[in-house]
Enzyme design. Structure first.
Site, PDB file in Angstrom:
ATOM      1  N   ASP A  98       0.832  -1.054   0.083  1.00 53.05           N
ATOM      2  CA  ASP A  98       0.065  -0.021   0.088  1.00 53.05           C
ATOM      3  C   ASP A  98       0.728   1.192   0.049  1.00 53.05           C
ATOM      4  OD1 ASP A  98      -3.235   0.593   1.314  1.00 53.05           O
ATOM      5  OD2 ASP A  98      -1.642   2.116   1.087  1.00 53.05           O
ATOM      6  N   ASN A 123     -12.939  -3.395   2.623  1.00 53.07           N
ATOM      7  CA  ASN A 123     -14.213  -2.235   2.794  1.00 53.07           C
ATOM      8  C   ASN A 123     -14.787  -2.486   1.447  1.00 53.07           C
ATOM      9  OD1 ASN A 123     -12.621  -1.013   4.962  1.00 53.07           O
ATOM     10  ND2 ASN A 123     -11.325  -0.091   3.843  1.00 53.07           N
ATOM     11  N   GLU A 157     -12.330   3.331  -1.088  1.00 51.75           N
ATOM     12  CA  GLU A 157     -11.917   4.280  -1.904  1.00 51.75           C
ATOM     13  C   GLU A 157     -11.648   3.894  -3.068  1.00 51.75           C
ATOM     14  OE1 GLU A 157      -8.788   6.091   0.365  1.00 51.75           O
ATOM     15  OE2 GLU A 157      -9.985   6.490   1.894  1.00 51.75           O
ATOM     16  N   VAL A 158     -11.219   2.797  -3.298  1.00 57.92           N
ATOM     17  CA  VAL A 158     -10.877   2.359  -4.889  1.00 57.92           C
ATOM     18  C   VAL A 158     -11.828   1.006  -5.235  1.00 57.92           C
ATOM     19  CG1 VAL A 158      -8.988   1.228  -6.331  1.00 57.92           C
ATOM     20  CG2 VAL A 158      -8.403   2.590  -4.466  1.00 57.92           C
ATOM     21  N   HIS A 169     -10.505  -5.449  -2.996  1.00 58.58           N
ATOM     22  CA  HIS A 169      -9.214  -5.773  -2.437  1.00 58.58           C
ATOM     23  C   HIS A 169      -9.140  -6.037  -0.987  1.00 58.58           C
ATOM     24  CE1 HIS A 169     -10.109  -1.245  -2.264  1.00 58.58           C
ATOM     25  NE2 HIS A 169      -9.344  -1.378  -1.234  1.00 58.58           N
ATOM     26  N   HIS A 179      -6.863  -5.992   2.593  1.00 61.74           N
ATOM     27  CA  HIS A 179      -5.980  -5.372   2.979  1.00 61.74           C
ATOM     28  C   HIS A 179      -5.232  -6.365   3.986  1.00 61.74           C
ATOM     29  CE1 HIS A 179      -6.952  -0.940   2.273  1.00 61.74           C
ATOM     30  NE2 HIS A 179      -8.050  -1.542   1.970  1.00 61.74           N
TER      31      HIS A 179
HETATM   32  P1  AMP Z   1      -9.956   1.371   0.391  1.00 65.11           P
HETATM   33  O1  AMP Z   1     -10.208   2.658   1.235  1.00 65.11           O
HETATM   34  O2  AMP Z   1     -10.054   0.038   1.158  1.00 65.11           O
HETATM   35  O3  AMP Z   1     -10.569   1.301  -0.939  1.00 65.11           O
HETATM   36  O4  AMP Z   1      -8.390   1.538   0.217  1.00 65.11           O
HETATM   37  C1  AMP Z   1      -7.580   1.862  -1.002  1.00 65.11           C
HETATM   38  C2  AMP Z   1      -6.065   1.738  -0.550  1.00 65.11           C
HETATM   39  O5  AMP Z   1      -5.630   1.894  -1.719  1.00 65.11           O
HETATM   40  C3  AMP Z   1      -5.745   2.769   0.521  1.00 65.11           C
HETATM   41  O6  AMP Z   1      -5.024   2.214   1.645  1.00 65.11           O
HETATM   42  C4  AMP Z   1      -4.531   3.607  -0.449  1.00 65.11           C
HETATM   43  O7  AMP Z   1      -3.614   3.906   0.310  1.00 65.11           O
HETATM   44  C5  AMP Z   1      -4.228   2.523  -1.416  1.00 65.11           C
HETATM   45  N1  AMP Z   1      -3.789   2.925  -2.902  1.00 65.11           N
HETATM   46  C6  AMP Z   1      -4.326   3.891  -3.423  1.00 65.11           C
HETATM   47  N2  AMP Z   1      -3.496   4.092  -4.599  1.00 65.11           N
HETATM   48  C7  AMP Z   1      -2.517   2.929  -4.360  1.00 65.11           C
HETATM   49  C8  AMP Z   1      -1.579   2.787  -5.266  1.00 65.11           C
HETATM   50  N3  AMP Z   1      -1.214   3.473  -6.577  1.00 65.11           N
HETATM   51  N4  AMP Z   1      -0.625   2.183  -4.876  1.00 65.11           N
HETATM   52  C9  AMP Z   1      -0.804   1.257  -3.651  1.00 65.11           C
HETATM   53  N5  AMP Z   1      -1.781   1.652  -3.032  1.00 65.11           N
HETATM   54  C10 AMP Z   1      -2.733   2.569  -3.353  1.00 65.11           C
END
Ligand code: AMP
Length: 116
Positions: A32, A90, A98-99, A103, A105
């Site tokens: 991350d 999440n 967020e993404v 995924h 963690h």
């Molecule tokens: P979530 O809130 O569960 O969607 O987590 C998204 C995660 O993706 C966060 O912990 C970010 O720090 C991580 N993240 C976003 N962009 C990148 C990236 N380019 N490379 C690695 N991790 C990322």
């Protein structure tokens, strides 16, 4: 609906780099960029899916099994099975996702406090 322009889809297409931990035909694991613990690895299936629910509903059993077996493989690779770890996924707005590519963690390397 799956958005092909999310950042993890771009990582899978190698349009942007990642700090890779493990990759095979069904999954990719990488560090991350904003670690919330000493060890913070993200695991994503290559199957296009926005959330855990989409993944489990739409991917076939072979892909689902391989992905979760790979989570364990990475836990072994990180050598944290004995010391412990936390798995988080999440999902959606209330889940704080967020993404929009499913995924997991993997947090480890220290005692994990209360984090999102
Ligand atoms: P979530 O809130 O569960 O969607 O987590 C998204 C995660 O993706 C966060 O912990 C970010 O720090 C991580 N993240 C976003 N962009 C990148 C990236 N380019 N490379 C690695 N991790 C990322």
């Amino acid at each position: 609906m799956y958005d092909k322009n999310n950042i993890f889809a771009k990582i899978l297409r190698k349009e942007i780099p990642c700090d890779k931990v493990y990759e095979d035909e069904v999954s990719l694991f990488f560090n991350d960029v904003n670690p919330q613990a000493k060890i913070h690895v993200l695991g994503i299936p290559k199957f296009p899916c926005s959330t855990f629910s989409e993944f489990t509903k739409n991917a076939n059993n072979e892909i689902i099994t391989s992905f979760f077996k790979n989570v364990q493989l990475v836990i072994n690779k990180l050598n944290v099975e004995k010391s412990g770890y936390r798995l988080i996924t999440n999902s959606g707005e209330d889940g704080g996702q967020e993404v929009a590519h499913f995924h997991i963690h993997i947090l480890a390397g220290e005692k994990i406090g209360i984090i999102k």
